[in-house]
Scaffold this active site. Structure first.
Site: not given
Ligand code: 26Q
Length: 834
Positions: A375, A679, A573, A567-568, A675
């Protein structure tokens, strides 16, 4: 909630109570009352909302268990292969609503609850979600359990029953503060304790050579400490099928034998201490979404749950009359990242030391059983353990790993004679500097299949992180792009959109998502449909606005563009790239109040690892910018910034359906898949994103004209890094960027404090490891196109419809079908619903 809400029409009969098989509203209502009285011993008149929630949950559970029994009767045969999904995390989210929907009980349950004078949504809101995961990886495991059951594939999810899941997040003065997640506080009606399913797991100690009955040399491990693992089962329903899957989580307790020993020695306190120490093992989930340090307890957790799980499988195999040699025929074991990769050595140990098998057949079986999903590409996130630590926790396993490694490196030498550099790179033991066990190498060598989680990720895995392994065994590598369950993330989370879709194309899409959703394309030009589509989005935005108001006190305008990043928190990110854009937009609006831009609401949510200072500072920055922007009379009607505290699955179910724009802006090459991106798209948000992870495939699916692309691609990032990247050049050449950074550094968003955000700005100007400055101009330009696009609402809504119509392939059902065919070789076993 303190009424006796039984209408006169109810025959108050309890003769059939818990055995009532009927799913009519009357029967459900009666079962709820019976459960309240006879299971919880509560008087309806004084029952709390939580009492009613538990009563309802038990009622629904009972109906699920009927199918579980039917499932067991169908699959308990030695010729049925079962998938074992091993994962240190399962981020299941609230279970009640999902189970009611899957069992097809929604309407009748609503009526039943209403007849009792209660509100179903109220009771659903009562459930505290089990946060037994950090983020993407744990939620993926939960989506896969949903799809496995829905596709009628026999499966068990194996993991850890943490007493404290991911921490609850509070915001104090703009900073993240962590509090403990006491999810078991009011009881968990879904789990079934199985005290008879328990295994003693050893730690530490030493090994010795012995001769077995036939005179063969064997190794015996004499652990220094034993901990007992006890099974806690949660049934997981499939959507409108007879199949019910199983999530089996292990809780650590003291071993009686050890208790007893200390007690016999007259050491009562010693015995109690031992008990406490043992129970600590499953006390808490590590709240990092990457490993750091070599935390002994984390390694112990991993071994603990893997050992219990493998021995559970062996028990079933032998208990069902199977032969040891058939283990790999009966079980396909998937390793969710390297966290359970000690399974390679543990299965070898069980087969050889405990069951007397020889090395070669044991190795053959181990490899045929296991498969590994990677991952991450981030080098700092690859799991390794210092040798001395490993040796002191798992001495026998280290011996086995040495032997695996010796044999493996012999093969490498045979294939690549004289290439000792390659041998060193591929070794399971990293010999450079402090010696460490490389878990990704162990998992790769010990598995018959290795997969990445998006096409780009798999390509980079094969060309980069596991390149040598790919060269050695190219056919072992494959891609299975992640997916998310449309049951939870569309049907349950977005009932308005779901009914609108069903009205037009029927309800087959819930199970045949890819095949059916495309039929929505036919309505993308239908004005009436687009109107209805827009109304649904509007209602969802109102619901989110209410949540935001309740949690932050801030009012947001549901008419505005909802621009969302949840998100985290991680530097890769790039939530701070989003912030830089907000600051630039703010400056533009102040300089030119007449600018024709749609009002925007920026929504953030997510947790930062407690020790990750840079991530926490970004959360602080968001609050600093929000404070200024939301208060400025010049902009307050056109720009709002909110941070929704404590983002989790439950909150996600309100946020995804309300988004207009989905922010997927990681540095290309860093996000394995993502992911959340799926969504959002499934709920009609348009994506602004880089060519990273599954964004690449989402863009291909929805069409480039329906996706807002910006930024460097992964190859460009790599060459820029190699060629010497100078972030300052962008600062000097882009006045808008310079102004934003100067303001942040100068205290504009920290009440004049010019120290607070200095580390952040300094990091960007000196190193900018994640290329924010390089991508800034492209991002801002892309956001201009977004703004202009949103002003043309009919076109925007059409794009939104096309997004939903074309992202059916990101259903986790498709992912699971691929695993089933390409890796597990398992098939569906339909279960006759009881
Ligand atoms: C490991 C050892 C010690 C302590 C913590 C950990 C640890 C825990 C959690 C390491 C990693 C994680 C979680 C990783 C994760 O969530 N990765 C994400 O997985 C998603 C599902 O495949 C992808 O979509 C995301 O891109 C990826 O970041």
């Amino acid at each position: 909630m303190a009424q006796e809400p039984r209408p006169a029409s109810f025959p108050p009969s309890s003769d059939q109570n818990l055995h009532n098989n009927d799913a009519s509203p009357q029967a459900i209502a009666r079962a709820i009352l019976d459960s309240l009285r006879y299971v919880q011993g509560r008087l309806p008149r004084i029952a709390t909302r939580n009492d009613w929630y538990i009563a309802l949950a038990l009622t629904v559970r009972e109906r699920m268990l009927r199918r579980w029994i039917a499932t067991l009767q169908t699959i308990l045969r030695p010729d049925v292969r079962v998938v074992s999904y091993l994962s240190a995390e399962f981020l299941m989210g609230p279970h009640l609503g999902n189970t009611i929907v899957n069992l097809g009980l929604l309407d009748d349950t609503r009526k039943a609850v209403e007849s009792l004078g209660l509100d179903l949504d109220d009771l659903l809101a009562q459930e505290e979600e089990p946060g037994l995961g950090n983020g993407g990886l744990g939620r993926l495991a939960a989506c896969y359990l949903d799809s496995l059951a829905t596709l009628e594939i026999p499966a068990i999810g194996y993991g850890i029953r943490y007493e404290f899941g991911i921490f609850d997040q509070e915001i104090r003065d703009g900073w993240q503060a962590e509090t403990t997640d006491k999810w078991l506080r009011y009881g968990n009606p879904w789990e079934i304790l199985r005290p008879e399913i328990a295994y003693d797991v050893g730690f530490g100690g030493r090994t010795e050579w012995v001769r077995d009955a036939e005179g063969r040399a064997r190794v015996r491990w004499i652990p220094e400490r034993l901990v007992k693992g006890i099974a806690h089962d949660t049934p997981v329903s499939g959507y409108r099928v007879g199949t019910v899957g199983l999530l089996r989580l292990w809780k650590a307790e003291a071993c009686e034998s050890f208790d007893f020993q200390a007690f016999n020695l007259g050491d009562y306190y010693g015995a109690v201490e031992e008990k406490v120490a043992s129970e600590n093992l499953t006390k808490v989930l590590y709240p990092n979404d990457e490993p750091q340090g070599g935390k002994r307890l984390r390694l112990e957790q991993q071994y603990f749950f893997v050992s219990c799980s493998l021995r559970d499988m062996l028990r079933m195999l032998l208990g069902w009359g199977g032969r040891l040699e058939d283990f790999h025929e009966l079980f396909a074991v998937q390793l969710n990242d390297t966290h359970p990769s000690i399974a390679v050595a543990e299965l070898m140990r069980l087969l050889m030391d405990e069951h007397g098998m020889e090395w070669d057949p044991a190795w053959e079986m181990t490899r045929r059983t296991l498969a590994y999903t990677n991952h991450t590409l981030l080098p700092e996130a690859l799991e390794t353990w210092p040798l001395p630590l490993f040796a002191s926790v798992l001495p026998r396993h280290l011996e086995i790993i040495y032997e695996i490694n010796r044999r493996f490196l012999d093969e490498v030498r045979l294939r690549f004679p004289g290439d000792e550099a390659r041998v060193a790179r591929m070794s399971i033991i990293d010999e450079g500097g402090e010696r460490r066990v490389r878990m990704a190498h162990l998992a790769t060598v010990g598995s018959h299949a290795v997969n990445g989680v998006a096409a780009l990720h798999t390509r980079l895995l094969a060309s980069d992180v596991l390149r040598d392994f790919h060269e050695l065994e190219p056919t072992k590598f494959l891609n299975v792009t992640n997916g998310v369950t449309p049951r939870r993330f569309l049907l349950l989370a977005n009932p308005g959109l779901a009914s609108l879709i069903t009205e037009r194309i029927g309800e087959r899409w819930v199970r045949h998502t890819e095949e059916e959703l495309v039929r929505l394309e036919a309505f993308a030009g239908d004005a009436g449909f687009l109107d209805a589509w827009r109304r649904v989005k509007r209602e969802n935005k109102e619901r989110l606005a209410a949540l935001v108001r309740e949690r932050t006190g801030i009012a947001v305008d549901p008419e505005s563009l909802f621009d969302v990043q949840v998100k985290r928190f991680h530097e890769y990110k790039r939530q701070h790239l989003n912030v830089l854009h907000i600051v630039a937009l703010y400056n533009r609006l102040r300089a030119n109040p007449a600018a024709e831009l749609p009002p925007r609401t920026f929504v953030f949510g997510g947790k930062a690892a407690p020790g990750y200072f840079a991530a926490k500072l970004i959360i602080r920055l968001i609050h600093g910018v929000a404070e200024v922007v939301n208060a400025d009379p010049l902009t307050r009607d056109r720009l709002r910034v909110v941070f929704v505290p404590d983002f989790n699955v439950t909150v996600g179910q309100t946020i995804y359906p309300a988004a207009d724009l989905s922010e997927q802006i990681s540095t290309a090459g860093k996000e394995a898949s993502g992911t959340g991106n799926m969504k959002f798209a499934m709920n009609g948000a348009l994506t602004i994103g880089t060519l990273d992870g599954a964004n690449v495939e989402i863009r291909e699916a929805v069409g480039e004209e329906n996706f807002f692309l910006f930024g460097l691609n992964a190859d460009e990032v790599q060459s820029l890094r190699a060629g010497g990247y100078d972030p300052r050049r962008h600062y000097q050449e882009n006045p808008e960027l310079r102004e934003a950074l100067d303001q942040i550094a100068g205290g504009r968003f920290s009440r004049g404090d010019a120290r607070l955000f200095r580390p952040l700005v300094h990091g960007l100007l000196s190193r900018d490891e994640y290329f924010l400055l390089a991508d800034f101009a492209s991002y801002v330009a892309c956001q201009e196109r977004v703004g202009a696009g949103f002003l043309e609402r009919a076109r925007w809504d059409r794009m939104s419809v096309l997004n939903v119509a074309r992202v059916g392939r990101f259903s986790s059902d498709r992912s699971i079908r691929e695993y089933a065919e390409k890796i597990w070789e398992v098939r569906a076993i339909p279960v006759e619903p009881a």
